[in-house]
Design an enzyme around this catalytic site. Structure first.
Site, mmCIF file in Angstrom:
data_model
loop_
_atom_site.group_PDB
_atom_site.id
_atom_site.type_symbol
_atom_site.label_atom_id
_atom_site.label_comp_id
_atom_site.label_asym_id
_atom_site.label_seq_id
_atom_site.Cartn_x
_atom_site.Cartn_y
_atom_site.Cartn_z
ATOM 1 N N ASP A 211 -7.211 70.036 62.120
ATOM 2 C CA ASP A 211 -6.669 70.694 63.303
ATOM 3 C C ASP A 211 -5.511 69.883 63.890
ATOM 4 O OD1 ASP A 211 -7.044 72.860 65.297
ATOM 5 O OD2 ASP A 211 -7.412 71.203 66.677
ATOM 6 N N GLU A 280 -3.228 71.660 59.324
ATOM 7 C CA GLU A 280 -2.671 72.627 60.266
ATOM 8 C C GLU A 280 -1.594 71.877 61.041
ATOM 9 O OE1 GLU A 280 -3.233 75.222 64.261
ATOM 10 O OE2 GLU A 280 -3.745 73.132 64.077
#
Ligand code: ISL
Length: 560
Positions: A211, A280
């Site tokens: 993330d 990401e």
């Protein structure tokens, strides 16, 4: 093809994103869970994907739908138990599906033991040093330490009340205040996240999605961002697509972040078979993204430049070429992604006029929508996406052609963006509505029959035709198109990892050949397009007309 090779499967895997809270509810509380996912593994194996990426399933107060993690090495009780997670991993592997989890290293929950300890320990304590606490500016320290803004709106700083009851220091949160940023300069922080990787790798997890992989390291001294042009989508200048020059930013994509991923790679490589990572990282230039994918760093990264590209042949070709050139230079495969849990569903994006590159539905809402056109383009886009060299992502529900739910009542909105923006941005809930499985009324089989709990977000009343049950066996459905394309992709040499050569086709028509005589042609224009000669049609996104491609139609071809 690479996907059969235990060391290289990720180079051309099709990975299905399971947004667990909205996938399938096994225990009847209106929230998706591991039991629900286990009951639908057969559907996923049959769909023909190679792997799953499961959004965070860790204990969380859910201030940001699980991206506020209170304990990285346990499972949120509303989703199940660690034993359920282990059973899921086992069953997924039995079904031929690899599993990626989601690690959230930029911030913890404010209920994480470290943050609770930091608040109690007071200024200057070692416990505060695991986060980014700073004194405020101004005589009374009542101004935030700098001008950084939270991604969800408002200042990126929150002031705490000290243990003695006085207003005290501020801490950094690039996202919600319930998500304090951790200090990656701290050796204990580094060691602890490495232990989390090992914890899940030891349980057979095949890899991690990372993330906000580009935000972990902040510039020394936390200086204000100059007036930076960020993000930098390519824009047309003198008939050519160009980006403004790259400039360093105080918290996005700092060069120092790469050292962390070199350490993580060593851990992943110490397993047999090696575990993998997907970053990401909302880094616009493929050249900057490629830095994350050097051979001793991460394996892949989401291609958000592709996701954000408007439905425009020149733009798409530019982005595809740039991606393949830059990632190819470091030996990394591209990924192709059209939707995820943070952006408006692509059926609804493609239903609008296409001039603005960008991920937010807010740029598009309010504009007139033609959902039939959006669906045609989405059908055409999936053959492009699965026809390109590399790996691809499917976000749950896109295989059903689900649109963005744009009219959720305000009182059900759950995304922190809604509150943080002062009710000006409705946020990302519209792409997170629970999956319709069967039946003609909500909850469409999302929860077990007979339960009274409502799905955590309401499903539209007109989704009866978009359920898995309704679309199964209907040759014109989105689901059967995905099934056919995924089946062919597996069976056809020339799809997956490799390279492409562009075909010289009329303006508005994209076409390329792959290895083994395969070609993909996409009519992005609004006019009819002829197919190149010398080929047979393997699969088309909609019916051909007079042997050619109507507007917003694509096809896979094989040389005869
Ligand atoms: O920083 C951005 C743009 O440069 C954002 O797009 C940001 O990278 C993105 O919002 C990060 O998303 C991920 O982390 C968030 C979470 O809310 C999202 O759901 C998740 O995908 C915070 O953990």
């Amino acid at each position: 093809m690479a996907h059969d090779d235990p060391a290289n499967w990720w180079r051309d895997a099709v990975i299905y994103q399971v947004y667990i809270r909205s996938f399938a509810d096994g225990d009847g509380d209106g929230l998706g869970d591991i039991a629900g996912l286990r009951s639908r593994l057969g559907y996923l194996a049959d769909l023909g994907v190679d792997a799953l990426w499961i959004n965070p399933w860790y204990p969380s107060p859910m201030a940001d739908a699980g991206y506020d993690v209170a304990d990285y090495r346990a499972v949120e009780p509303r989703f199940g138990s660690l034993e359920d997670a282990e059973a899921l991993l086992h069953e997924a592997h039995e079904a031929g599906l690899r599993v990626l989890l989601d690690i959230v290293p930029n911030h913890t929950s404010d209920r994480h033991a470290w943050f609770v300890e930091a608040l109690a320990a007071g200024p200057g304590s070692p416990a505060r040093d695991r986060y980014l606490f700073r004194p405020g500016r101004g005589d009374a320290g009542d101004l935030p330490p700098n001008e950084w803004q939270s991604v969800f709106g408002g200042s990126a700083w929150e002031r705490v009340t000290e243990p003695d009851g006085t207003p005290g220091e501020w801490y950094l949160h690039l996202f919600a205040p319930e998500q304090p940023d951790v200090n990656w300069e701290h050796p204990e922080v580094r060691a602890d996240f490495e232990e989390t990787l090992r914890f899940w790798f030891d349980r057979g997890v095949d890899g991690f999605r990372i993330d906000v992989a580009h935000s972990l390291v902040k510039q020394d001294g936390l200086p204000d961002a100059e007036d930076l042009d960020w993000p930098r989508h390519p824009v047309e200048v003198d008939g050519e697509l160009r980006r403004s020059p790259w400039q360093p930013h105080p918290f996005w994509d700092r060069d120092e972040v790469h050292e962390i991923y070199r350490d993580w790679r060593r851990i992943a490589d110490s397993y047999d078979p090696p575990r993998v990572f997907v970053a990401e990282a909302w880094v616009d230039e493929p050249e900057r993204l490629a830095r994350y994918l050097r051979t001793d760093e991460l394996h892949t990264a989401f291609n958000f430049t592709y996701l954000q590209a408007p439905w425009d042949a020149g733009y798409l070709r530019h982005v595809i070429t740039e991606t393949l050139d830059e990632l190819g230079a470091v030996g990394a495969p591209a990924t192709w992604v059209l939707s995820n849990h943070d952006v408006a569903r692509h059926v609804s994006r493609y239903a609008r006029e296409q001039e603005v590159p960008g991920s937010s539905v807010m740029q598009l809402l309010g504009r007139p929508a033609d959902l039939d056109l959006g669906r045609r383009r989405a059908r055409a886009a999936v053959l492009l996406t699965l026809g390109l060299p590399g790996s691809a992502y499917v976000y749950q529900g896109e295989e059903l052609g689900l649109p963005e739910v744009e009219d959720l009542p305000e009182d059900v909105l759950d995304d922190p963006t809604w509150e943080r923006s002062g009710h000006t941005d409705r946020g990302r809930d519209g792409c997170r509505v629970p999956v319709p499985w069967s039946g003609t009324r909500p909850p469409y089989g999302f929860s077990p029959e007979g339960v009274t709990a409502q799905p955590w977000l309401p499903q539209p009343d007109d989704w009866a035709g978009l359920t898995v049950e309704a679309e199964t066996g209907d040759p014109g459905s989105m689901l059967e198109l995905y099934r056919s394309a995924l089946r062919l992709r597996r069976a056809t040499p020339g799809l997956g990892d490799g390279s492409l050569s562009w075909l010289d086709l009329p303006t508005g028509v994209l076409g390329f050949t792959r290895e083994s005589g395969l070609a993909c042609v996409v009519n992005v224009s609004a006019a009819h397009a002829e197919l190149p000669t010398g080929y047979d049609v393997l699969l088309s996104s909609d019916a051909l007309v007079d042997g050619g491609l109507p507007a917003a139609t694509s096809a896979w071809l094989i040389r005869h």
